[in-house]
Design an enzyme around this catalytic site. Sequence first.
Site, PDB file in Angstrom:
ATOM      1  N   LYS A 101      36.170  31.168  51.641  1.00 54.00           N
ATOM      2  CA  LYS A 101      37.204  32.215  51.692  1.00 54.00           C
ATOM      3  C   LYS A 101      36.756  33.462  52.451  1.00 54.00           C
ATOM      4  O   LYS A 101      37.567  34.144  53.063  1.00 54.00           O
ATOM      5  CB  LYS A 101      37.655  32.599  50.285  1.00 54.00           C
ATOM      6  N   GLU A 123      46.728  39.799  45.928  1.00 55.55           N
ATOM      7  CA  GLU A 123      46.779  39.351  44.542  1.00 55.55           C
ATOM      8  C   GLU A 123      45.690  38.310  44.390  1.00 55.55           C
ATOM      9  O   GLU A 123      45.187  37.762  45.365  1.00 55.55           O
ATOM     10  CB  GLU A 123      48.140  38.738  44.215  1.00 55.55           C
ATOM     11  N   SER A 388      33.823  22.979  50.240  1.00 55.82           N
ATOM     12  CA  SER A 388      34.390  24.325  50.423  1.00 55.82           C
ATOM     13  C   SER A 388      33.693  25.412  49.614  1.00 55.82           C
ATOM     14  O   SER A 388      33.718  26.576  49.991  1.00 55.82           O
ATOM     15  CB  SER A 388      35.886  24.301  50.086  1.00 55.82           C
TER      16      SER A 388
END
Length: 405
Positions: A101, A123, A388
């Site tokens: 991310k 958010e 990931s």
Amino acid sequence: MKFNDIEFNTYFKNYPDVNGYFGKYGGSYVTPELQIAMDEINEAYQTICKSSKFISELRRIRKEFQGRPTPVSYLERLSGKIGNVHLYVKREDLNHTGAHKLNHCMGEVLLAKYMGKSKVIAETGAGQHGVALATAAAYFGLDCDIYMGAIDIKKQAPNVARMKILGARVIEVKDGLQTLKEAVDAAFMAYCKEYKSAIYCIGSVVGPHPFPMMVRDFQSIVGIEAREQFIEMTGELPDAVVACVGGGSNAMGIFSGFLNYPVDIYGIEPLGRGIKMGNHAASLTYGDEGIMHGFKSIMLKDENGNPAPVYSVASGLDYPACGPEHAFLHDLDRVKYDVITDDEAIDAFFELSRMEGIIPAIESSHAVAYGMKLAKTMGKGSVLINLSGRGDKDMDYIIEKYGIR
Ligand SMILES: *Cc1c(COP(=O)(O)O)cnc(C)c1O
């Protein structure tokens, strides 16, 4: 139309089109007010993505701060156990903060800085996107407001603490069910008021144009590195590439390095506890065309056409839609989408930990589980799996719920 009808190497130039469409999916379905803000972000992005100063700064950050390139590892013991297929993983678990991310958060906040903004807004559900964005905001010295449902704040105490230590403001949302959906609404509302001084940072290849394109571009570093590394290690391309799909950002990252090459590509959705609505979040497998959260894609809807309740043991995968580019690649038959259950993912979590000394995120474990399943059907060849993220965040939950296997 099939993917092969698209002239080789023109794919990334033509998709999305200027309005943000991948075929019929994508676009921007927001209020006129928000459209002004999206246009501003798009215009800025179109300029800076061609600027050598922006590109070289991002390249320096990736190397010096994020620790890129992350390696590709050969899974020798696991491959040996399965048979004659060679399994490899791209190690996004070794990217700073332990997941992919940060690749798009660093890009988004660098863009915010170039646009002269003083704040980033987002958010978060489980807190992973919030932590990555708070990290990027701390690095660039921007304010960071993270909206989070009151229930999620209670459930995700360690990530809330991380965000606060990193200097972010965590704003508790007490409306409705007090989870992600309400947090999205509250963050969008705040953004409408503050868009002159702030930008909204979306956490995956979802949302209105330009986010699906921009987040893909920022994540494409994963695929570019992985292709070069794989060829350097083996002298050839992998036969198959596998990634898990929540919104779809880590998958688009690694897929983008292989779409134009003769490689089979698999996107794996969470089947959770089973095929009954509410028990899974396999939006491409069981969903229909629709519009939500500002974009058109394939999604899971309830009787009223609203986002359906979804579930997965992996909180990063329980989203009722997938990015528009995945819907497009699905229709073009370029990527095969399939599912993995909670139980299969948990087995893979322990298998990779025991056999290779790598504790995977429970999201990534879905891709590992599928990679192993696929390898058993192949007989020979190679499979590259996008790992990931790392599993440290999941250990307490897994030990409590499943015990140590
Ligand atoms: C958030 C997350 C995902 C899911 O997000 P995508 O946008 O689908 O990549 C997958 N793996 C990890 C480790 C995550 O934190």
